[in-house]
Scaffold this motif. Structure first.
Motif, PDB file in Angstrom:
ATOM      1  N   THR A 191      18.444   7.563 -20.119  1.00 18.79           N
ATOM      2  CA  THR A 191      17.915   7.084 -18.847  1.00 18.79           C
ATOM      3  C   THR A 191      17.992   8.169 -17.781  1.00 18.79           C
ATOM      4  O   THR A 191      17.152   8.230 -16.870  1.00 18.79           O
ATOM      5  CB  THR A 191      18.682   5.834 -18.388  1.00 18.79           C
ATOM      6  OG1 THR A 191      18.763   4.901 -19.465  1.00 18.79           O
ATOM      7  CG2 THR A 191      17.996   5.159 -17.213  1.00 18.79           C
ATOM      8  N   ASP A 192      18.977   9.039 -17.889  1.00 20.55           N
ATOM      9  CA  ASP A 192      19.111  10.172 -16.973  1.00 20.55           C
ATOM     10  C   ASP A 192      17.884  11.075 -17.070  1.00 20.55           C
ATOM     11  O   ASP A 192      17.338  11.520 -16.052  1.00 20.55           O
ATOM     12  CB  ASP A 192      20.386  10.946 -17.317  1.00 20.55           C
ATOM     13  CG  ASP A 192      20.659  12.081 -16.355  1.00 20.55           C
ATOM     14  OD1 ASP A 192      20.497  11.877 -15.140  1.00 20.55           O
ATOM     15  OD2 ASP A 192      21.038  13.173 -16.806  1.00 20.55           O
ATOM     16  N   THR A 212      24.217   6.258 -13.228  1.00 21.45           N
ATOM     17  CA  THR A 212      25.639   6.556 -13.020  1.00 21.45           C
ATOM     18  C   THR A 212      26.517   5.624 -13.843  1.00 21.45           C
ATOM     19  O   THR A 212      27.478   6.069 -14.494  1.00 21.45           O
ATOM     20  CB  THR A 212      25.997   6.418 -11.527  1.00 21.45           C
ATOM     21  OG1 THR A 212      25.265   7.384 -10.784  1.00 21.45           O
ATOM     22  CG2 THR A 212      27.487   6.620 -11.299  1.00 21.45           C
ATOM     23  N   GLU A 213      26.179   4.341 -13.836  1.00 22.26           N
ATOM     24  CA  GLU A 213      27.001   3.374 -14.567  1.00 22.26           C
ATOM     25  C   GLU A 213      27.022   3.680 -16.059  1.00 22.26           C
ATOM     26  O   GLU A 213      28.083   3.719 -16.686  1.00 22.26           O
ATOM     27  CB  GLU A 213      26.475   1.959 -14.343  1.00 22.26           C
ATOM     28  CG  GLU A 213      27.261   0.918 -15.135  1.00 22.26           C
ATOM     29  CD  GLU A 213      26.688  -0.477 -15.026  1.00 22.26           C
ATOM     30  OE1 GLU A 213      27.175  -1.364 -15.760  1.00 22.26           O
ATOM     31  OE2 GLU A 213      25.753  -0.685 -14.225  1.00 22.26           O
ATOM     32  N   THR A 229      30.162   6.114 -15.632  1.00 23.37           N
ATOM     33  CA  THR A 229      31.180   5.145 -15.204  1.00 23.37           C
ATOM     34  C   THR A 229      31.806   4.398 -16.371  1.00 23.37           C
ATOM     35  O   THR A 229      33.027   4.207 -16.422  1.00 23.37           O
ATOM     36  CB  THR A 229      30.564   4.135 -14.223  1.00 23.37           C
ATOM     37  OG1 THR A 229      30.159   4.841 -13.040  1.00 23.37           O
ATOM     38  CG2 THR A 229      31.568   3.057 -13.855  1.00 23.37           C
ATOM     39  N   ARG A 230      30.984   3.964 -17.323  1.00 18.43           N
ATOM     40  CA  ARG A 230      31.516   3.114 -18.390  1.00 18.43           C
ATOM     41  C   ARG A 230      32.497   3.851 -19.292  1.00 18.43           C
ATOM     42  O   ARG A 230      33.456   3.252 -19.780  1.00 18.43           O
ATOM     43  CB  ARG A 230      30.359   2.532 -19.201  1.00 18.43           C
ATOM     44  CG  ARG A 230      29.535   1.531 -18.397  1.00 18.43           C
ATOM     45  CD  ARG A 230      28.696   0.652 -19.277  1.00 18.43           C
ATOM     46  NE  ARG A 230      27.923  -0.305 -18.479  1.00 18.43           N
ATOM     47  CZ  ARG A 230      27.293  -1.345 -19.001  1.00 18.43           C
ATOM     48  NH1 ARG A 230      27.326  -1.572 -20.309  1.00 18.43           N
ATOM     49  NH2 ARG A 230      26.600  -2.160 -18.222  1.00 18.43           N
ATOM     50  N   TYR A 231      32.287   5.142 -19.535  1.00 18.43           N
ATOM     51  CA  TYR A 231      33.234   5.843 -20.403  1.00 18.43           C
ATOM     52  C   TYR A 231      34.298   6.587 -19.614  1.00 18.43           C
ATOM     53  O   TYR A 231      35.394   6.832 -20.129  1.00 18.43           O
ATOM     54  CB  TYR A 231      32.496   6.781 -21.367  1.00 18.43           C
ATOM     55  CG  TYR A 231      32.324   8.211 -20.900  1.00 18.43           C
ATOM     56  CD1 TYR A 231      33.233   9.205 -21.278  1.00 18.43           C
ATOM     57  CD2 TYR A 231      31.246   8.587 -20.109  1.00 18.43           C
ATOM     58  CE1 TYR A 231      33.074  10.517 -20.862  1.00 18.43           C
ATOM     59  CE2 TYR A 231      31.075   9.886 -19.699  1.00 18.43           C
ATOM     60  CZ  TYR A 231      31.995  10.853 -20.067  1.00 18.43           C
ATOM     61  OH  TYR A 231      31.831  12.149 -19.644  1.00 18.43           O
ATOM     62  N   TYR A 286      35.504  -2.534  -9.716  1.00 15.55           N
ATOM     63  CA  TYR A 286      36.173  -1.295  -9.287  1.00 15.55           C
ATOM     64  C   TYR A 286      35.492  -0.075  -9.893  1.00 15.55           C
ATOM     65  O   TYR A 286      35.204   0.901  -9.187  1.00 15.55           O
ATOM     66  CB  TYR A 286      37.645  -1.325  -9.704  1.00 15.55           C
ATOM     67  CG  TYR A 286      38.385  -0.046  -9.370  1.00 15.55           C
ATOM     68  CD1 TYR A 286      38.894   0.166  -8.103  1.00 15.55           C
ATOM     69  CD2 TYR A 286      38.557   0.952 -10.333  1.00 15.55           C
ATOM     70  CE1 TYR A 286      39.566   1.344  -7.786  1.00 15.55           C
ATOM     71  CE2 TYR A 286      39.218   2.129 -10.026  1.00 15.55           C
ATOM     72  CZ  TYR A 286      39.726   2.318  -8.742  1.00 15.55           C
ATOM     73  OH  TYR A 286      40.372   3.490  -8.435  1.00 15.55           O
ATOM     74  N   ALA A 287      35.229  -0.113 -11.184  1.00 17.90           N
ATOM     75  CA  ALA A 287      34.621   1.033 -11.868  1.00 17.90           C
ATOM     76  C   ALA A 287      33.266   1.363 -11.277  1.00 17.90           C
ATOM     77  O   ALA A 287      32.923   2.539 -11.073  1.00 17.90           O
ATOM     78  CB  ALA A 287      34.501   0.746 -13.363  1.00 17.90           C
ATOM     79  N   THR A 288      32.468   0.343 -10.980  1.00 16.81           N
ATOM     80  CA  THR A 288      31.129   0.574 -10.427  1.00 16.81           C
ATOM     81  C   THR A 288      31.211   1.259  -9.071  1.00 16.81           C
ATOM     82  O   THR A 288      30.521   2.262  -8.821  1.00 16.81           O
ATOM     83  CB  THR A 288      30.371  -0.760 -10.299  1.00 16.81           C
ATOM     84  OG1 THR A 288      30.186  -1.316 -11.601  1.00 16.81           O
ATOM     85  CG2 THR A 288      29.012  -0.545  -9.653  1.00 16.81           C
ATOM     86  N   LEU A 289      32.048   0.747  -8.183  1.00 17.79           N
ATOM     87  CA  LEU A 289      32.163   1.323  -6.842  1.00 17.79           C
ATOM     88  C   LEU A 289      32.736   2.739  -6.888  1.00 17.79           C
ATOM     89  O   LEU A 289      32.209   3.659  -6.247  1.00 17.79           O
ATOM     90  CB  LEU A 289      33.046   0.426  -5.975  1.00 17.79           C
ATOM     91  CG  LEU A 289      32.480  -0.958  -5.656  1.00 17.79           C
ATOM     92  CD1 LEU A 289      33.567  -1.869  -5.101  1.00 17.79           C
ATOM     93  CD2 LEU A 289      31.325  -0.847  -4.670  1.00 17.79           C
ATOM     94  N   ALA A 290      33.817   2.925  -7.646  1.00 18.88           N
ATOM     95  CA  ALA A 290      34.429   4.250  -7.752  1.00 18.88           C
ATOM     96  C   ALA A 290      33.491   5.228  -8.441  1.00 18.88           C
ATOM     97  O   ALA A 290      33.426   6.413  -8.078  1.00 18.88           O
ATOM     98  CB  ALA A 290      35.754   4.163  -8.508  1.00 18.88           C
ATOM     99  N   GLY A 291      32.739   4.755  -9.433  1.00 18.54           N
ATOM    100  CA  GLY A 291      31.817   5.624 -10.158  1.00 18.54           C
ATOM    101  C   GLY A 291      30.686   6.121  -9.288  1.00 18.54           C
ATOM    102  O   GLY A 291      30.325   7.307  -9.328  1.00 18.54           O
TER     103      GLY A 291
END
Length: 367
Positions: free
Chosen positions: A186-187, A205-206, A210-212, A239-244
């Motif tokens: 997708t990138d 990004t996710e 972010t996921r790994y 949390y992961a989504t926002l921080a990522g």
């Protein structure tokens, strides 16, 4: 923001920084020992010269640097539940960083990147060794990345931990690996959009990072500590989504606006690669038609000059795109910290403080 709140954020971020440094020192010694042990544990063709060289290059890239944020996330996730190191945690840390090595090797092939972590990328190391056989160099680099991925999974199966835990951790890592590849696809797709939407950038990004890089270490650490993920997965994802998003905005910001002496690389690599990052999107969205043409002509040009990059940086600053991106990354970091603070009724306060401080520390590194 009040002076008191700012000072509190500074202190929380500083504490997170110190803990990350400690994890890095301890893990790097363990990672080196792992590579030392491979000669006696990995069954490779005895007459092959290329296989030992492949392992040497993987070792070199793996040990050459990196902040080990994933390792810190893993260990601090376990500390949410216990102050002891549970079985399987050390192997999970090795697995995380081996999967990262896999991603770096393949990213550098896709991006045709000559440098990684202050040294030659694995792909370019092979290109120098096989100047008359570019197909061989490419094939060996692809296989090196593949080997790192398989080693990442193998180490979990070898962990001295209950079978059910190993199975659960393996499922997390296999899922994260597959989702990351989908994110990488997708990138590449994103860069065919003239002005990609923020939603598309968030999606890339996710899945790509972010996921790994965040969610998987959180899940692995909690699993090792004996926690049932079912009741907590939504808060981990938030949390992961926002921080990522905040972290990726930071990386994209530094790629265009960072100080070369601090980052170790010249600015503008995303532009030269044709990557429509958060920073590039911010400039495209703010620029005039004529200014946008300057950026469009530079996108994907590997020979784009430093003067052109400086001109694009000037365009961005004239329109406040740099300040806007800094503001956005801080907002997402503060939202991530607020999400972590809501964990206090569920988990140990000391470890929760780390997750509050980490995204704020990441943002501070742009200053």
């Amino acid at each position: 923001m009040s002076t008191t709140n700012h000072q509190a954020q500074q202190a929380t971020a500083a504490a997170a920084r110190e803990r990350i440094a400690g994890y890095r020192r301890r893990f790097d010694a363990r990672f080196e020992a792992y590579f030392d042990s491979l000669a006696g544990t990995l069954d490779t063709p005895p007459l092959s010269r290329f296989t030992p060289r492949c392992l040497d290059l993987l070792r070199d890239l793996s040990l050459r640097g990196g902040k080990r944020l994933r390792v810190a996330l893993l260990y601090e996730a376990a500390r949410l539940v216990t102050d002891e190191e549970p079985a399987g945690l050390a192997e999970a840390a090795l697995s995380i960083e081996l999967l990262q090595t896999h991603g770096l090797v393949h990213d550098d092939i896709i991006d045709d990147a000559p440098v990684r972590r202050g040294g030659p990328s694995t792909y370019y190391a092979y290109r120098r060794e096989f100047p008359e056989a570019p197909g061989t160099a490419l094939g060996l680099a692809v296989l090196a990345g593949d080997l790192a991925a398989f080693l990442s999974m193998r180490i979990l199966l070898e962990a001295d931990a209950p079978a059910a835990l190993k199975q659960a951790m393996l499922e997390v890592q296999l899922g994260a690996g597959a989702e990351t590849v989908a994110g990488q696809i997708t990138d590449l797709e994103r860069d065919f959009e003239p002005l990609p939407s923020e939603e598309l950038l968030h999606t890339v990004t996710e899945y790509k990072s972010t996921r790994y890089s965040i969610l998987a270490p959180l899940r692995l650490g909690l699993l090792a500590a004996g926690e049932d993920l079912a009741g907590h997965d939504e808060r981990l994802r938030r949390y992961a989504t926002l921080a990522g998003i905040s972290g990726q905005m930071r990386d994209d910001y530094l790629d265009l606006f960072g100080d070369e002496h601090a980052t170790g690389k010249s600015p503008g690599s995303d532009i030269r690669s044709g990557r429509r990052s958060y920073a590039v999107r911010a400039v495209l969205a703010a620029a005039t038609t004529a200014e946008r043409a300057v950026l469009e002509s530079a996108l994907g040009d590997p020979d784009c000059t430093a003067a052109t990059i400086d001109r694009i940086r000037g365009i961005a600053r004239d329109h406040g795109a740099d300040a806007g991106l800094r503001s956005a990354m801080r907002r997402y970091a503060e939202d991530a910290a607020a999400e972590a603070s809501a964990w206090r009724p569920h988990w140990r306060a000391e470890a929760v403080s780390f997750f509050e401080g980490l995204p704020l520390w990441n943002v501070q590194r742009t200053q």
